[in-house]
Design an enzyme around this catalytic site. Structure first.
Site, PDB file in Angstrom:
ATOM      1  N   ASP A  82      -2.855  -6.307   2.784  1.00  0.00           N
ATOM      2  CA  ASP A  82      -2.198  -5.312   3.631  1.00  0.00           C
ATOM      3  C   ASP A  82      -1.395  -4.361   2.761  1.00  0.00           C
ATOM      4  OD1 ASP A  82      -1.374  -3.975   5.897  1.00  0.00           O
ATOM      5  OD2 ASP A  82      -0.036  -5.557   6.616  1.00  0.00           O
ATOM      6  N   LYS A  83      -0.952  -3.297   3.387  1.00  0.00           N
ATOM      7  CA  LYS A  83      -0.093  -2.281   2.767  1.00  0.00           C
ATOM      8  C   LYS A  83       1.045  -1.978   3.715  1.00  0.00           C
ATOM      9  CE  LYS A  83       0.726   2.402   3.205  1.00  0.00           C
ATOM     10  NZ  LYS A  83       0.985   3.130   4.482  1.00  0.00           N
ATOM     11  N   HIS A  84       2.201  -1.677   3.152  1.00  0.00           N
ATOM     12  CA  HIS A  84       3.337  -1.269   3.987  1.00  0.00           C
ATOM     13  C   HIS A  84       4.029  -0.095   3.323  1.00  0.00           C
ATOM     14  CE1 HIS A  84       6.549  -1.750   6.954  1.00  0.00           C
ATOM     15  NE2 HIS A  84       7.381  -1.417   5.977  1.00  0.00           N
ATOM     16  N   SER A  85       4.421   0.888   4.128  1.00  0.00           N
ATOM     17  CA  SER A  85       5.151   2.052   3.639  1.00  0.00           C
ATOM     18  C   SER A  85       6.587   2.000   4.128  1.00  0.00           C
ATOM     19  CB  SER A  85       4.482   3.345   4.121  1.00  0.00           C
ATOM     20  OG  SER A  85       5.319   4.471   3.872  1.00  0.00           O
ATOM     21  N   THR A 122       3.508   4.639  12.687  1.00  0.00           N
ATOM     22  CA  THR A 122       2.058   4.469  12.822  1.00  0.00           C
ATOM     23  C   THR A 122       1.687   4.081  14.248  1.00  0.00           C
ATOM     24  OG1 THR A 122       1.824   3.857  10.497  1.00  0.00           O
ATOM     25  CG2 THR A 122       0.071   3.144  11.985  1.00  0.00           C
ATOM     26  N   ARG A 170      21.585  -4.499  13.330  1.00  0.00           N
ATOM     27  CA  ARG A 170      21.788  -3.601  12.188  1.00  0.00           C
ATOM     28  C   ARG A 170      21.705  -2.145  12.621  1.00  0.00           C
ATOM     29  NH1 ARG A 170      17.035  -4.813   8.765  1.00  0.00           N
ATOM     30  NH2 ARG A 170      17.836  -3.113   7.474  1.00  0.00           N
ATOM     31  N   SER A 185      13.604  -7.957   6.026  1.00  0.00           N
ATOM     32  CA  SER A 185      12.990  -7.535   7.282  1.00  0.00           C
ATOM     33  C   SER A 185      11.527  -7.179   7.081  1.00  0.00           C
ATOM     34  CB  SER A 185      13.752  -6.343   7.858  1.00  0.00           C
ATOM     35  OG  SER A 185      13.146  -5.871   9.045  1.00  0.00           O
ATOM     36  N   LYS A 189       7.854 -10.162   8.036  1.00  0.00           N
ATOM     37  CA  LYS A 189       6.675  -9.911   8.886  1.00  0.00           C
ATOM     38  C   LYS A 189       5.389 -10.015   8.075  1.00  0.00           C
ATOM     39  CE  LYS A 189       8.664  -6.075  10.463  1.00  0.00           C
ATOM     40  NZ  LYS A 189      10.123  -6.246  10.297  1.00  0.00           N
ATOM     41  N   LYS A 190       5.432  -9.602   6.821  1.00  0.00           N
ATOM     42  CA  LYS A 190       4.239  -9.675   5.975  1.00  0.00           C
ATOM     43  C   LYS A 190       3.917 -11.120   5.595  1.00  0.00           C
ATOM     44  CE  LYS A 190       3.602  -5.351   6.280  1.00  0.00           C
ATOM     45  NZ  LYS A 190       2.509  -4.866   7.161  1.00  0.00           N
TER      46      LYS A 190
END
Length: 439
Positions: A82-85, A122, A170, A185, A189-190
């Site tokens: 996966d990828k996260h930005s 997204t 937060r 955070s 999730k990842k």
């Protein structure tokens, strides 16, 4: 253990044990910690920070507060990556990257978020597609990943639920900008996704959470260190977000740009293409689908050129409830704004600077973003054909095209865009979009 004593220890700058952090996470999850105690814990971390072991313990604790996906029973013939930005303006890379990597043999269970503030989400982009189910149940999510190779959805109630409560606190207490809490955070999730590898895109510049290179590097290094110690192989790229990524900003408009990018209809915006290919190469190399990053990039270019990536995107949309012919007829299924007007330059010269955050705020002013988490958005509005930094412009030439619900909203957005784009006499030096790599 007493939560107030653990909070006091962190307030006074002490390192918490894994057991103390696990106790805090359990209290966040089951409600035994009050809103005030959760807020106090978050603020203590904001001011005192956390060591890497503390960040790992918090990440694993948040991930363990819900289910952890396990893909082994599906006997997938490729890695789960996966990828996260970290978020930006015009950043639709996830929509392109997931099908590209899937077309190369990877399996991408991408869980994305909604936009808040000046950055687009997204999930909001996908919500503009008629019929697309952004929050299917876990069984459907797994089935689509297995059959199509990728699925881009929103966070379910089952994944890292303690993080959801901690983030909500937060968000209203001014502690969102804490690097330890942000890292935990994101990664919780990842980790809960059950990944074999993760590539992070850490944005840097006026349109990003990290507005300085030092902050972006700190975040990238922390993400990589914590993820690897938590058992999730990870690398990070630091990429420029001092100007809009791609040509379009706005939910449905960015989906249209995605379809054009994947199908090759028109010229792909160079900076958007560079970020997408760089991340694809890293993902394919990290997942063992290519021997090197360069070979992974070449493979990604190939599936983009021959149409396989566009085909996977279309299959994903259909599998999650969207139209079967979406790629072929995207314009039929995406909402359009009733008012379309150019935002023109007030002087001649070159674009010397762009404040991407202010461009994002212009889209929010049109109704295309949120200032509060429960705000409704208009997915049809936004900006297209954004001029790039360095471009020559004459008085009266368009800086972009505004898509608005009303003329008054268009007027406001035009004023904001003109304020965000500075025109000077000489073109500035070009700035690379890939700023650094952290491994």
């Amino acid at each position: 253990m007493l939560p107030q004593e653990i909070i006091r220890r962190k307030r006074d700058g002490h390192e918490l044990s894994a057991g103390e952090i696990a106790f805090i996470v359990q209290g966040i999850h089951d409600g035994s910690l009050s809103e005030g105690q959760v807020a106090s814990f978050a603020m203590s971390v904001f001011f005192r920070g956390m060591t890497v072991p503390e960040r790992v313990a918090l990440t694993l604790g948040l991930a363990g507060s819900g289910i952890t996906l396990d893909w082994r029973d599906l006997a997938l013939p490729g890695p789960v990556i996966d990828k996260h930005s970290s978020g930006g303006v015009g950043d639709k890379v996830s929509l392109m990257l997931a099908p590209i990597v899937a077309a190369c043999g990877g399996f991408v269970p991408m869980i994305s978020g909604r936009g808040l503030g000046h950055t687009g989400g997204t999930l909001d982009k996908l919500s503009s597609i008629s019929g697309y189910e952004t929050q299917p149940d876990i069984a459907t999510f797994r089935r689509v990943v297995r059959e199509v190779g990728c699925a881009v959805i929103g966070q379910t109630d089952d994944l890292a639920p303690a993080d959801r409560r901690l983030y909500a606190v937060r968000d209203v207490t001014g502690s969102v900008e804490s690097i330890p809490l942000l890292v935990s955070s994101i990664l919780s999730k990842k980790v809960a996704e059950g990944l074999d590898g993760l590539v992070m895109d850490v944005k840097c510049g006026s349109g990003a959470f990290c507005d300085t290179e030092a902050m972006a590097r700190d975040l990238a290094q922390s993400l990589v260190a914590v993820a690897n110690q938590a058992g999730l192989p990870t690398i990070a790229l630091i990429t420029d977000m001092d100007r809009v990524l791609g040509r379009d900003v706005g939910n449905a408009l960015e989906v249209m740009e995605t379809v054009a990018y994947l199908t090759g209809a028109g010229t792909r915006e160079p900076r958007l293409h560079e970020v997408t290919m760089a991340l694809a190469g890293e993902m394919l190399a990290l997942g063992g689908l290519s021997p090197t990053v360069a070979a992974g990039r070449a493979r990604a270019e190939a599936v983009l050129a021959d149409g396989r990536a566009a085909e996977v995107f279309g299959r994903m949309v259909a599998a999650l409830g969207g139209p079967a012919d979406f790629v072929e007829h995207a314009g039929r299924y995406l909402p359009g704004a009733p008012v379309i007007r150019p935002c023109t330059a007030e002087r001649s010269g070159h674009v010397v600077r762009m404040n991407a955050r202010e461009v994002g705020i212009a889209v929010v002013s049109l109704g295309g973003g949120r200032t509060h988490a429960d705000d409704a958005i208009d997915t049809s509005v936004g900006l297209t054909e954004m001029i790039d930094v360095g471009a020559a412009v004459r008085t009266g030439n368009p800086l972009c095209i505004v898509h608005a619900a009303t003329d008054a909203a268009a007027d406001e957005a035009i004023a904001l865009v003109r304020q965000a784009i500075r025109i000077g006499d000489a073109a500035p030096a070009d700035k690379p979009v890939i700023m650094d790599r952290v491994a």
